[in-house]
Write a protein that holds these residues in place. Sequence first.
Motif, PDB file in Angstrom:
ATOM      1  N   GLY A  77      62.170  10.731 -32.631  1.00 56.48           N
ATOM      2  CA  GLY A  77      61.766  12.106 -32.846  1.00 56.48           C
ATOM      3  C   GLY A  77      61.222  12.748 -31.578  1.00 56.48           C
ATOM      4  N   VAL A  78      60.369  12.032 -30.843  1.00 57.39           N
ATOM      5  CA  VAL A  78      59.728  12.624 -29.671  1.00 57.39           C
ATOM      6  C   VAL A  78      60.615  12.545 -28.437  1.00 57.39           C
ATOM      7  N   MET A  79      61.210  11.373 -28.183  1.00 49.10           N
ATOM      8  CA  MET A  79      61.947  11.216 -26.927  1.00 49.10           C
ATOM      9  C   MET A  79      63.462  11.309 -27.095  1.00 49.10           C
ATOM     10  N   GLY A  80      63.951  11.358 -28.339  1.00 49.44           N
ATOM     11  CA  GLY A  80      65.393  11.412 -28.554  1.00 49.44           C
ATOM     12  C   GLY A  80      66.087  10.130 -28.132  1.00 49.44           C
ATOM     13  N   LEU A  81      65.374   8.998 -28.260  1.00 51.93           N
ATOM     14  CA  LEU A  81      65.910   7.732 -27.765  1.00 51.93           C
ATOM     15  C   LEU A  81      66.181   6.778 -28.924  1.00 51.93           C
ATOM     16  N   ILE A  82      67.369   6.135 -28.895  1.00 48.87           N
ATOM     17  CA  ILE A  82      67.624   5.076 -29.862  1.00 48.87           C
ATOM     18  C   ILE A  82      67.333   3.741 -29.185  1.00 48.87           C
ATOM     19  N   ASN A  83      66.410   2.989 -29.768  1.00 52.72           N
ATOM     20  CA  ASN A  83      65.923   1.777 -29.120  1.00 52.72           C
ATOM     21  C   ASN A  83      66.335   0.540 -29.899  1.00 52.72           C
ATOM     22  N   LEU A  84      67.407  -0.132 -29.440  1.00 48.00           N
ATOM     23  CA  LEU A  84      67.834  -1.356 -30.117  1.00 48.00           C
ATOM     24  C   LEU A  84      66.869  -2.507 -29.852  1.00 48.00           C
ATOM     25  N   ALA A  85      66.082  -2.409 -28.772  1.00 47.70           N
ATOM     26  CA  ALA A  85      65.195  -3.510 -28.411  1.00 47.70           C
ATOM     27  C   ALA A  85      63.918  -3.514 -29.246  1.00 47.70           C
ATOM     28  N   LEU A 134      46.660  10.223 -37.877  1.00 45.30           N
ATOM     29  CA  LEU A 134      46.828  10.404 -36.435  1.00 45.30           C
ATOM     30  C   LEU A 134      47.743  11.589 -36.149  1.00 45.30           C
ATOM     31  N   ILE A 135      48.821  11.683 -36.935  1.00 42.03           N
ATOM     32  CA  ILE A 135      49.813  12.712 -36.638  1.00 42.03           C
ATOM     33  C   ILE A 135      49.394  14.085 -37.145  1.00 42.03           C
ATOM     34  N   SER A 136      48.666  14.105 -38.278  1.00 44.68           N
ATOM     35  CA  SER A 136      48.348  15.419 -38.841  1.00 44.68           C
ATOM     36  C   SER A 136      47.034  15.981 -38.310  1.00 44.68           C
ATOM     37  N   SER A 137      46.086  15.126 -37.872  1.00 47.16           N
ATOM     38  CA  SER A 137      44.748  15.659 -37.599  1.00 47.16           C
ATOM     39  C   SER A 137      44.181  15.388 -36.225  1.00 47.16           C
ATOM     40  N   THR A 138      44.929  14.760 -35.322  1.00 45.77           N
ATOM     41  CA  THR A 138      44.334  14.517 -34.006  1.00 45.77           C
ATOM     42  C   THR A 138      45.088  15.309 -32.940  1.00 45.77           C
ATOM     43  N   ARG A 139      44.463  15.333 -31.760  1.00 49.19           N
ATOM     44  CA  ARG A 139      45.073  16.066 -30.655  1.00 49.19           C
ATOM     45  C   ARG A 139      46.399  15.416 -30.243  1.00 49.19           C
ATOM     46  N   ILE A 140      46.382  14.075 -30.168  1.00 46.06           N
ATOM     47  CA  ILE A 140      47.620  13.352 -29.854  1.00 46.06           C
ATOM     48  C   ILE A 140      48.701  13.697 -30.869  1.00 46.06           C
ATOM     49  N   GLY A 141      48.293  13.745 -32.139  1.00 43.55           N
ATOM     50  CA  GLY A 141      49.250  14.034 -33.202  1.00 43.55           C
ATOM     51  C   GLY A 141      49.883  15.398 -33.033  1.00 43.55           C
ATOM     52  N   VAL A 142      49.048  16.372 -32.639  1.00 38.59           N
ATOM     53  CA  VAL A 142      49.563  17.721 -32.402  1.00 38.59           C
ATOM     54  C   VAL A 142      50.611  17.672 -31.291  1.00 38.59           C
ATOM     55  N   GLN A 143      50.286  16.900 -30.223  1.00 35.50           N
ATOM     56  CA  GLN A 143      51.230  16.811 -29.103  1.00 35.50           C
ATOM     57  C   GLN A 143      52.522  16.130 -29.532  1.00 35.50           C
ATOM     58  N   ILE A 144      52.392  15.095 -30.387  1.00 38.13           N
ATOM     59  CA  ILE A 144      53.588  14.395 -30.851  1.00 38.13           C
ATOM     60  C   ILE A 144      54.464  15.350 -31.655  1.00 38.13           C
ATOM     61  N   LEU A 164      52.399  10.976 -22.518  1.00 41.88           N
ATOM     62  CA  LEU A 164      52.663  11.072 -23.952  1.00 41.88           C
ATOM     63  C   LEU A 164      53.800  10.127 -24.355  1.00 41.88           C
ATOM     64  N   TYR A 165      54.875  10.110 -23.543  1.00 37.58           N
ATOM     65  CA  TYR A 165      56.008   9.234 -23.851  1.00 37.58           C
ATOM     66  C   TYR A 165      55.583   7.767 -23.818  1.00 37.58           C
ATOM     67  N   LEU A 166      54.807   7.434 -22.772  1.00 38.99           N
ATOM     68  CA  LEU A 166      54.348   6.054 -22.638  1.00 38.99           C
ATOM     69  C   LEU A 166      53.520   5.657 -23.853  1.00 38.99           C
ATOM     70  N   LEU A 167      52.646   6.572 -24.267  1.00 38.89           N
ATOM     71  CA  LEU A 167      51.757   6.316 -25.399  1.00 38.89           C
ATOM     72  C   LEU A 167      52.547   6.116 -26.685  1.00 38.89           C
ATOM     73  N   VAL A 168      53.494   7.023 -26.938  1.00 36.91           N
ATOM     74  CA  VAL A 168      54.291   6.933 -28.166  1.00 36.91           C
ATOM     75  C   VAL A 168      55.093   5.640 -28.187  1.00 36.91           C
ATOM     76  N   PHE A 169      55.671   5.303 -27.020  1.00 38.12           N
ATOM     77  CA  PHE A 169      56.481   4.083 -26.981  1.00 38.12           C
ATOM     78  C   PHE A 169      55.620   2.847 -27.211  1.00 38.12           C
ATOM     79  N   ALA A 170      54.438   2.809 -26.563  1.00 41.63           N
ATOM     80  CA  ALA A 170      53.555   1.658 -26.735  1.00 41.63           C
ATOM     81  C   ALA A 170      53.037   1.578 -28.174  1.00 41.63           C
ATOM     82  N   LEU A 171      52.768   2.739 -28.778  1.00 42.25           N
ATOM     83  CA  LEU A 171      52.317   2.757 -30.171  1.00 42.25           C
ATOM     84  C   LEU A 171      53.402   2.189 -31.085  1.00 42.25           C
ATOM     85  N   GLY A 172      54.641   2.650 -30.908  1.00 36.67           N
ATOM     86  CA  GLY A 172      55.750   2.132 -31.707  1.00 36.67           C
ATOM     87  C   GLY A 172      55.908   0.634 -31.507  1.00 36.67           C
TER      88      GLY A 172
END
Lengths: 305, 329
Positions: A32-40, A161-171, A191-199
Amino acid sequence: MSFVFLVEQVLNGLQFGVMLFLMAAGLTLIFGVMGLINLAHGSLYMIGAFAAAATAAATGSFLLALAAALAASALAGAVIERLVIRQLYDRDHLDQVLATFALILIFSEGARWVFGSFPLYLAIPEALSGPVTLPFGIEYPRYRLALIGIGLAVAAGLFWLISSTRIGVQIRAGEADREMIGALGVDIDRLYLLVFALGAALAGLAGALIGAIQSVQVGMGEPVLILAFVVIVIGGIGSIRGAFIGALLVGLTDTLGRVLLPGLFGLLLDPAAAASVGASLASMAIYILMAGVLIARPQGLFGSA
Amino acid sequence: MSLNRETTASLIVMAALLSTVLWAEATGEPFTITLATRAAIFALAGIGLNLALGMGGMVSLGHAVFFGIGGYAMGILASHAQTFTPLTTWPILIEGTNAMPVIWLVAVISSALAALAIGALTLRTSGVYFIMITLAFGQMFYYFMTGWPAYGGEDGLSIYVRNGFPGLNTLDPIQFFAICFAFLACALWLYIRVDASPFGLTLSAARQNEARLRAVGIDPFRIRLVAFTLSGAVTGLAGALFADLNRFVSPAMFSWQTSGEIVIFVILGGVGRPIGPVVGAGLYVLLEHTLGDVSDYWQIVLGAILLAIVLFARGGLTGLVLGRPLPHG
């Protein structure tokens, strides 16, 4: 088929479903955020399981093992994001598929090299072993019940996290318009680094938790990855809510299909034939569900058209 | 001009493959011939995928389905011939067979039908959805074959004698290679012809600009479906040959790794060029053989090479030598 048995199977389906959600949530966020399909993503699941098994073997503590799984998979995620994934955001999906497929080869063979081909064993912690008695006299493994609890708690945390925090707003803003939030001064790289590490951490957590009820071995991640894809296709790409509903649907369909279908065919066929036809069809049930959703709503249940 | 250069490159690579085998036959090295046969079969599967992937832009991660169906067409027919039991007696009697032409026909028809059905479902979507769904259908077939006990289940099927072709001794490595090479040459010719045909141009147009194709009144779905079906049929034929090469079929032919490998053949060589899959499959078999001898963990090296090609050498090995493909004149 008794009521108690059915309740147990529904719980098993829920447990499977919430664990699939942990995988699917990360995948769908990253897409959703980076438009990346990650098989790994399956490799990150495997890294979490191996880190947990190795730590548990060294220290004997399950909590430390979980912490190690989260740390190792988040770290691995951050490293591959910096070194490889970053180059792929602007590429087409074919390049993304190939590069992340290459990462699977490297991680799988690397794990085989370090840990060998034999499965490792991760024990269920003492405090969560044994059965627990639920209302109506239903006995259910305490650990599996805990998995449902942890899965639901993580899901709730993620929604918060996604609905009520600042990071969530950015995501959410990133999902809507990537270039715009960069222009508004959000540090896109971070932001990308954070989302990827979170996933990655979510995948690693799922790997460690499942590692205690299955064996920890090379190649454990990819079947789960493909199921998570089915979940995302059903739920709609980029939608966390879709991933949650899709994961529960897939978990319940798969578990109940395996239990109920052989019995259903037993009404029509002789027992041996019913068992084999039922089992074969049960293994296909979730894909039939996926095909059904595709015919009715090609963009998934919660996907935007 | 572009076509001429591509065709010349194709002829050179095919001549190189053929002379390697003739040299191996002359010096008495049947194992090299077997490796070349393996490469030719992988190349055939890759050309099949290239029809969908290179020409049509359909990133299928589920081509193992067609490879596996081709393999099991051979396995099922030959195992019935081996045990002298009919496939079915109702509504009509169908016997097993060990005649290669019949097996090829069954393999091509059944994999084409599977591709038609899967394509009709998956081509309603595009992009990442398409990748994920083709991958999921591959997994479905894998689990189905694993759970279906009639033809060996997880263990697969062994066929003790290679199937026969009238007038040839198929157990002689070079004669079996000749069959595979002939099919490869036909597929290459087919690819080049399709690429230059009105159908191929329409398919490329669907990849490059779908909206414009719709604007001139052509439905991209039907064009893609035809291409996907053709693609599945060619890969299915490769599966039948691969099963005969090994005299063994197992659900592993349906696995996601197989799908990934077929994509690798295309990408290593160069996507969307006729000869790309042949170069890629040749390189893959070469790496598998040479590095596999040195280390059990050769796939780490394969992964690193693949990563380097994706990140730094888009266009694959052929792209490095010939440059990026020119637009069709």
